[in-house]
Design a protein around this motif. Structure first.
Motif, PDB file in Angstrom:
ATOM      1  N   GLU A   1       0.814  -1.221   0.000  1.00  0.00           N
ATOM      2  CA  GLU A   1       0.000   0.000   0.000  1.00  0.00           C
ATOM      3  C   GLU A   1       0.845   1.268   0.000  1.00  0.00           C
ATOM      4  O   GLU A   1       0.309   2.363  -0.110  1.00  0.00           O
ATOM      5  CB  GLU A   1      -0.942   0.002   1.217  1.00  0.00           C
ATOM      6  CG  GLU A   1      -0.262   0.206   2.549  1.00  0.00           C
ATOM      7  CD  GLU A   1       0.543  -0.990   3.081  1.00  0.00           C
ATOM      8  OE1 GLU A   1       1.334  -0.790   4.012  1.00  0.00           O
ATOM      9  OE2 GLU A   1       0.402  -2.119   2.574  1.00  0.00           O
ATOM     10  N   GLU A   2       2.186   1.146   0.087  1.00  0.00           N
ATOM     11  CA  GLU A   2       3.037   2.327   0.200  1.00  0.00           C
ATOM     12  C   GLU A   2       4.048   2.401  -0.942  1.00  0.00           C
ATOM     13  O   GLU A   2       4.964   1.593  -1.024  1.00  0.00           O
ATOM     14  CB  GLU A   2       3.776   2.323   1.546  1.00  0.00           C
ATOM     15  CG  GLU A   2       4.598   3.572   1.760  1.00  0.00           C
ATOM     16  CD  GLU A   2       5.257   3.605   3.128  1.00  0.00           C
ATOM     17  OE1 GLU A   2       4.871   4.466   3.917  1.00  0.00           O
ATOM     18  OE2 GLU A   2       6.139   2.762   3.377  1.00  0.00           O
ATOM     19  N   ILE A   3       3.871   3.404  -1.804  1.00  0.00           N
ATOM     20  CA  ILE A   3       4.798   3.609  -2.916  1.00  0.00           C
ATOM     21  C   ILE A   3       6.167   4.034  -2.356  1.00  0.00           C
ATOM     22  O   ILE A   3       6.245   4.845  -1.441  1.00  0.00           O
ATOM     23  CB  ILE A   3       4.236   4.663  -3.904  1.00  0.00           C
ATOM     24  CG1 ILE A   3       5.064   4.726  -5.187  1.00  0.00           C
ATOM     25  CG2 ILE A   3       4.100   6.024  -3.248  1.00  0.00           C
ATOM     26  CD1 ILE A   3       4.431   5.574  -6.285  1.00  0.00           C
ATOM     27  N   ILE A   4       7.230   3.424  -2.904  1.00  0.00           N
ATOM     28  CA  ILE A   4       8.591   3.772  -2.462  1.00  0.00           C
ATOM     29  C   ILE A   4       9.424   4.361  -3.598  1.00  0.00           C
ATOM     30  O   ILE A   4      10.551   4.798  -3.383  1.00  0.00           O
ATOM     31  CB  ILE A   4       9.321   2.570  -1.847  1.00  0.00           C
ATOM     32  CG1 ILE A   4       9.541   1.460  -2.885  1.00  0.00           C
ATOM     33  CG2 ILE A   4       8.578   2.063  -0.608  1.00  0.00           C
ATOM     34  CD1 ILE A   4      10.549   0.405  -2.489  1.00  0.00           C
ATOM     35  N   GLY A   5       8.868   4.352  -4.805  1.00  0.00           N
ATOM     36  CA  GLY A   5       9.599   4.860  -5.963  1.00  0.00           C
ATOM     37  C   GLY A   5       8.731   4.754  -7.195  1.00  0.00           C
ATOM     38  O   GLY A   5       7.552   4.393  -7.115  1.00  0.00           O
ATOM     39  N   GLY A   6       9.335   5.065  -8.336  1.00  0.00           N
ATOM     40  CA  GLY A   6       8.595   4.987  -9.587  1.00  0.00           C
ATOM     41  C   GLY A   6       9.508   4.809 -10.778  1.00  0.00           C
ATOM     42  O   GLY A   6      10.688   5.178 -10.736  1.00  0.00           O
TER      43      GLY A   6
END
Length: 183
Positions: free
Chosen positions: A79-84
């Motif tokens: 549920e937690e974006i850490i990058g892209g």
């Protein structure tokens, strides 16, 4: 239904971003140590609500057209974006960009994340080559290109958020090179 495919690697999930990702995106992205490595087109100090505006104006409406953006999430914290990882058809000079929150550096996550994106670019989207760029001196970004088989083709003047960077390396990876490496 998602406009872009979801990818799962050994430790990561790469999936379409949404406005629900804004708080975690801000938490990890709005950091000079992350943004300093990016093109000077990225503002610093980063504006309040800048992530939400970026997603609303440039990512969400363009998803799956000539631009594809995957959020990077740990499998044990989906549920937690850490990058892209950002991929676009028209090179400027590059076709791909990426960012990763500082707490996650040095674990091989970005190399793991870009591999399915490159396979998708070559196998599904019909790219014949991909161009990448990084600031001269950004050894972590350089290493990802080396590990994924890209060739250094040029060094050119460039402007970055961090004014200590004055040039970028330009890398190329052909579909044939990627397919041979992936066998």
């Amino acid at each position: 239904m998602s406009v872009i495919p979801t990818f799962e690697t050994k430790r990561l999930i790469l999936k379409e971003v949404s406005l629900a990702d804004v708080p975690a995106y801000e938490k990890y992205f709005v950091d000079y140590e992350v943004i300093g490595h990016l093109s000077s087109t990225v503002p610093w100090p980063y504006p309040k609500n800048g992530v939400k505006e970026f997603l609303e104006r440039f990512i969400i409406p363009e998803q799956g057209k000539d631009r594809w953006f995957w959020g990077i999430y740990l499998k044990d914290k989906p549920e937690e974006i850490i990058g892209g990882v950002d991929l676009w058809r028209k090179s400027k000079p590059e076709n791909r960009g990426f960012w990763l929150g500082r707490p996650f550096w040095g674990n091989g996550y970005m190399t793991e994340a870009v591999e399915p994106v490159m396979s998708y670019a070559f196998d599904e989207l019909g790219f014949e080559k991909l161009i990448f760029a990084n600031a001269v001196g950004n050894s972590r970004s350089r290493r990802i290109k080396e590990k994924t088989g890209a060739r250094l083709i040029d060094v050119r003047p460039a402007k970055f958020v961090n004014p200590g960077y004055t040039e970028h390396e330009v890398w190329e990876l052909s579909k044939h090179e990627w397919q041979m490496r992936s066998k």
